[in-house]
Design a protein around this motif. Structure first.
Motif, PDB file in Angstrom:
ATOM      1  N   ALA A   5       1.823   2.169 -37.024  1.00  0.00           N
ATOM      2  CA  ALA A   5       2.059   3.543 -37.473  1.00  0.00           C
ATOM      3  C   ALA A   5       2.772   4.310 -36.365  1.00  0.00           C
ATOM      4  O   ALA A   5       2.684   3.945 -35.194  1.00  0.00           O
ATOM      5  N   ALA A   6       3.475   5.358 -36.750  1.00  0.00           N
ATOM      6  CA  ALA A   6       4.138   6.210 -35.767  1.00  0.00           C
ATOM      7  C   ALA A   6       4.306   7.600 -36.360  1.00  0.00           C
ATOM      8  O   ALA A   6       4.408   7.764 -37.578  1.00  0.00           O
ATOM      9  N   ALA A   7       4.314   8.613 -35.515  1.00  0.00           N
ATOM     10  CA  ALA A   7       4.515   9.990 -35.968  1.00  0.00           C
ATOM     11  C   ALA A   7       5.134  10.792 -34.829  1.00  0.00           C
ATOM     12  O   ALA A   7       4.882  10.523 -33.661  1.00  0.00           O
ATOM     13  N   VAL A   8       5.931  11.761 -35.192  1.00  0.00           N
ATOM     14  CA  VAL A   8       6.482  12.725 -34.238  1.00  0.00           C
ATOM     15  C   VAL A   8       5.996  14.090 -34.705  1.00  0.00           C
ATOM     16  O   VAL A   8       6.205  14.476 -35.858  1.00  0.00           O
ATOM     17  N   LEU A   9       5.319  14.804 -33.834  1.00  0.00           N
ATOM     18  CA  LEU A   9       4.734  16.085 -34.215  1.00  0.00           C
ATOM     19  C   LEU A   9       5.248  17.212 -33.333  1.00  0.00           C
ATOM     20  O   LEU A   9       5.193  17.109 -32.112  1.00  0.00           O
ATOM     21  N   PRO A  10       5.715  18.297 -33.947  1.00  0.00           N
ATOM     22  CA  PRO A  10       5.988  19.499 -33.150  1.00  0.00           C
ATOM     23  C   PRO A  10       4.645  20.071 -32.718  1.00  0.00           C
ATOM     24  O   PRO A  10       3.604  19.693 -33.250  1.00  0.00           O
ATOM     25  N   HIS A  11       4.680  20.925 -31.757  1.00  0.00           N
ATOM     26  CA  HIS A  11       3.421  21.460 -31.271  1.00  0.00           C
ATOM     27  C   HIS A  11       3.487  22.978 -31.173  1.00  0.00           C
ATOM     28  O   HIS A  11       4.520  23.582 -31.362  1.00  0.00           O
ATOM     29  N   GLY A  12       2.374  23.545 -30.875  1.00  0.00           N
ATOM     30  CA  GLY A  12       2.247  24.987 -30.731  1.00  0.00           C
ATOM     31  C   GLY A  12       0.961  25.438 -31.381  1.00  0.00           C
ATOM     32  O   GLY A  12       0.427  24.768 -32.265  1.00  0.00           O
ATOM     33  N   ASP A  13       0.472  26.547 -30.926  1.00  0.00           N
ATOM     34  CA  ASP A  13      -0.778  27.074 -31.468  1.00  0.00           C
ATOM     35  C   ASP A  13      -0.699  27.278 -32.973  1.00  0.00           C
ATOM     36  O   ASP A  13      -1.657  27.050 -33.693  1.00  0.00           O
ATOM     37  N   GLY A  41      -2.454  12.550 -38.836  1.00  0.00           N
ATOM     38  CA  GLY A  41      -3.767  12.111 -38.365  1.00  0.00           C
ATOM     39  C   GLY A  41      -4.416  11.118 -39.323  1.00  0.00           C
ATOM     40  O   GLY A  41      -4.990  10.115 -38.894  1.00  0.00           O
ATOM     41  N   ARG A  42      -4.306  11.407 -40.629  1.00  0.00           N
ATOM     42  CA  ARG A  42      -4.860  10.482 -41.625  1.00  0.00           C
ATOM     43  C   ARG A  42      -4.105   9.148 -41.608  1.00  0.00           C
ATOM     44  O   ARG A  42      -4.710   8.080 -41.714  1.00  0.00           O
ATOM     45  N   LEU A  43      -2.782   9.201 -41.482  1.00  0.00           N
ATOM     46  CA  LEU A  43      -1.967   7.984 -41.414  1.00  0.00           C
ATOM     47  C   LEU A  43      -2.423   7.106 -40.248  1.00  0.00           C
ATOM     48  O   LEU A  43      -2.617   5.897 -40.400  1.00  0.00           O
ATOM     49  N   LEU A  44      -2.619   7.731 -39.109  1.00  0.00           N
ATOM     50  CA  LEU A  44      -3.036   6.995 -37.925  1.00  0.00           C
ATOM     51  C   LEU A  44      -4.449   6.445 -38.096  1.00  0.00           C
ATOM     52  O   LEU A  44      -4.713   5.281 -37.788  1.00  0.00           O
ATOM     53  N   ALA A  45      -5.364   7.254 -38.611  1.00  0.00           N
ATOM     54  CA  ALA A  45      -6.745   6.789 -38.814  1.00  0.00           C
ATOM     55  C   ALA A  45      -6.792   5.638 -39.812  1.00  0.00           C
ATOM     56  O   ALA A  45      -7.501   4.643 -39.600  1.00  0.00           O
ATOM     57  N   ASP A  46      -6.041   5.752 -40.901  1.00  0.00           N
ATOM     58  CA  ASP A  46      -6.026   4.694 -41.919  1.00  0.00           C
ATOM     59  C   ASP A  46      -5.415   3.398 -41.395  1.00  0.00           C
ATOM     60  O   ASP A  46      -5.770   2.313 -41.854  1.00  0.00           O
TER      61      ASP A  46
END
Length: 97
Positions: A5-13, A41-46
């Motif tokens: 699995a892989a994901a790219v996430l923007p960040h910030g409050d 998060g679900r993709l990674l957990a699964d």
């Protein structure tokens, strides 16, 4: 070990808590980022990987090329709103989670 699995996430409050934004257009964009983050998060957990590799241009700085965390679980406190306060001043909302 294959990549599962892989994901790219923007960040910030605002991605963590979209309610920090009062502008409807900005809030709608932050809601989308928040939903995408939950989905990642679900993709990674699964995928139930044997190891998770996290890379960031921010965070812990070490004198080594690679830092390895060997904890199976993490916990802590997040002060959310700091990004907004630094960009828009102290009147911006802030919450402690």
């Amino acid at each position: 070990m294959p990549l599962v699995a892989a994901a790219v996430l923007p960040h910030g409050d605002f991605a963590f808590d979209p309610s920090l934004l009062s502008n409807p257009t900005s809030r709608a964009a932050a809601d989308g980022l928040h939903r995408g983050s939950l989905l990642a998060g679900r993709l990674l957990a699964d995928a139930a990987p044997d190891a998770i590799v996290l890379t960031t241009p921010h965070g812990l700085q070490t004198s080594w090329d690679v830092g390895i965390y060997q904890n199976a679980a993490l916990q802590g406190v997040a002060t959310v709103g700091r990004d907004l306060q630094e960009s828009f001043g102290p009147a911006s909302p802030r919450k402690l989670y």
